[in-house]
Design an enzyme around this catalytic site. Structure first.
Site, PDB file in Angstrom:
ATOM      1  N   GLY A 221      41.731  -1.715  92.625  1.00  0.00           N
ATOM      2  CA  GLY A 221      42.096  -2.068  91.257  1.00  0.00           C
ATOM      3  C   GLY A 221      42.131  -0.970  90.233  1.00  0.00           C
ATOM      4  CD  GLU A 261      36.675  -5.560  88.736  1.00  0.00           C
ATOM      5  OE1 GLU A 261      37.600  -4.790  88.433  1.00  0.00           O
ATOM      6  OE2 GLU A 261      35.573  -5.158  89.158  1.00  0.00           O
ATOM      7  CG  ASP A 262      39.041  -3.812  92.242  1.00  0.00           C
ATOM      8  OD1 ASP A 262      38.226  -4.393  92.991  1.00  0.00           O
ATOM      9  OD2 ASP A 262      39.068  -2.587  92.113  1.00  0.00           O
ATOM     10  CG  ASN A 263      39.263  -6.567  97.716  1.00  0.00           C
ATOM     11  OD1 ASN A 263      38.935  -7.589  98.280  1.00  0.00           O
ATOM     12  ND2 ASN A 263      40.006  -5.637  98.302  1.00  0.00           N
ATOM     13  CB  ALA A 266      44.027  -8.578  94.952  1.00  0.00           C
TER      14      ALA A 266
END
Length: 442
Positions: A221, A261-263, A266
């Site tokens: 991310g 949190e980015d993973n 997604a």
């Protein structure tokens, strides 16, 4: 060990080796195809009313390396309809003067500074972003880290990828556009060089191959574009939606309980909505500052421990995808089956592996490896390859990580809690396996 078992192991080893080479070549081919030609998007010259609006969210904390140039790259995007929201948790943050200077330099750019975090979980980046997320004027959000700089055409090409017409009726809807990280080193510290060698070769190669195969979500991310309306329908459970809404908290606040949190965002868009991701032909230029050798090691340890609790099977297989272990598998198999000398197999393996890695570098950078850093980069690449297995073995046995000055304990599914250093090792050992929900009142 019987002859039959040795034969089976040798054949399996060669098949595994061939399979990993196929993945590597797929990543190399994807890099050549996608990044060696970066056309200008027609959206760059369109009128503001004819393109979807985008809110650029950049969370700030302190004086990141190259901060002024990183932020400025979003002020000069060749796109007619966007706003910038710069968020800081503390009104005394050192990044504020830089942000205000850029706002003065570009008075025609719609930019706001949002001060103050809202605690929704243990992830400080999410807490910092919440107010910007809620105040954004547009549905399309571009969340980009403060240590990233991008080309001026990145936003237009990313919107193209997000909302463009499907090439075929069977193609699934794109819910997220991301950019492969490409390291830029400003200070030639040993840790910085190793991080550069890792991100710009093996990491990029595998990242691109997995995304080209599109068998599952694989997103880092540093720079992600997605719709708030999509995010408001998911909660990080990774369970497909069967009703109009998912239970529990939805949207960005639901991801404050995760360190990665980015993973997880997604993955939620992929699994809960059934949508897919795409890459534009741009990279997220990750400016690596003064990273020591220890910093590099602990950074790798942190993300191995997070991945272990998110995708255990894939994490356990990881050592068998690294070049050193693969060279041993290949050399042993060829020695048993065909009598090839071990040193010949190993030398040929590393020569070809390095060639492919450097080809990936050239595709992402737009030029071959500069001669000025050739020996430094080469040495860092060798160190990275040799360190991969020892770092993995150390990381896999623990669950505590340190991030931004705080220590966290990684729980199931990648959730985290603040580690309580006052507890004894025996108390931590007896911690129940079914964790209570995170207390967000920190």
């Amino acid at each position: 060990m019987t002859v039959e078992l040795r034969l089976i192991l040798a054949l399996v080893g060669l098949l595994w080796y061939a399979g990993l080479w196929a993945i590597g070549i797929l990543g190399c081919s994807s890099a050549r195809k996608r990044y060696r030609n970066r056309p200008r998007s027609p959206l760059a010259a369109a009128s503001a009313s004819s393109v979807p609006g985008v809110s650029i969210l950049r969370p700030l904390k302190g004086l990141d390396t190259n901060l002024y140039e990183n932020l400025e790259s979003t002020f000069v995007q060749e796109y007619p309809n966007y706003e910038i929201l710069l968020s800081v948790a503390d009104e005394n943050d050192q990044a504020l003067p830089v942000a205000r200077e850029l706002m003065s330099k570009y008075p025609n750019v719609n930019c706001r500074i949002i001060i103050g975090e809202e605690v929704v979980g243990v992830n400080p980046k999410v807490n910092n972003l919440i107010r910007s997320y809620r105040q954004a004027a547009n549905d399309i959000l571009w969340v980009i880290d403060s240590n990233v700089t991008v080309h001026s055409g990145t936003l237009a090409r990313s919107v193209d990828a997000l909302v463009g017409s499907p090439s075929a009726p069977s193609r699934k809807r794109i819910a997220l556009v991301h950019h492969v990280p490409f390291a830029l080193v400003t200070e030639p510290k040993i840790g910085s060089r190793i991080e550069e060698a890792f991100l710009n070769t093996n990491h990029a190669k595998m990242y691109l191959a997995i995304n080209a195969a599109a068998v599952d979500s694989c997103v880092m991310g540093k720079s992600n574009l997605y719709r708030r309306s999509d995010l408001e329908r998911v909660n990080g459970s990774l369970k497909p939606m069967y009703a109009a809404t998912q239970p529990g908290p939805l949207g960005l606040p639901a991801f404050g309980r995760f360190l990665a949190e980015d993973n997880m965002i997604a993955g939620a868009l992929w699994h809960e909505l059934g949508d897919r991701h795409d890459l534009s032909c741009d990279v997220a230029r990750n400016v690596v500052g003064n990273m020591s050798f220890s910093d590099y090691v602990w950074r790798r340890v942190r993300w191995i421990r997070v991945r272990k609790h998110m995708v255990l099977a894939a994490t356990l297989v990881e050592p068998f995808t690294e070049s050193v272990v693969l060279s041993i598998i290949c050399a042993s198999s060829l020695k048993y089956l065909f009598g090839v000398w071990l040193w010949i197999s190993i030398c040929v393996h590393f020569a070809l592996w390095a060639y492919v890695d450097l080809d990936v570098y050239a595709s992402l950078a737009g030029h071959p490896l500069p001669s000025a850093i050739r020996w430094q980069f080469g040495a860092a690449w060798v160190v990275r390859e040799l360190l991969a297995l020892p770092i993995f073995l150390f990381a896999i046995v623990g669950s505590e990580v340190t991030w931004r000055g705080h220590t966290y304990r990684v729980l199931r599914n990648g959730e985290v809690e603040r580690a309580d250093k006052s507890r004894t090792w025996f108390q931590r050992l007896r911690q129940p396996k079914n964790y209570d929900p995170l207390d967000t009142d920190l």
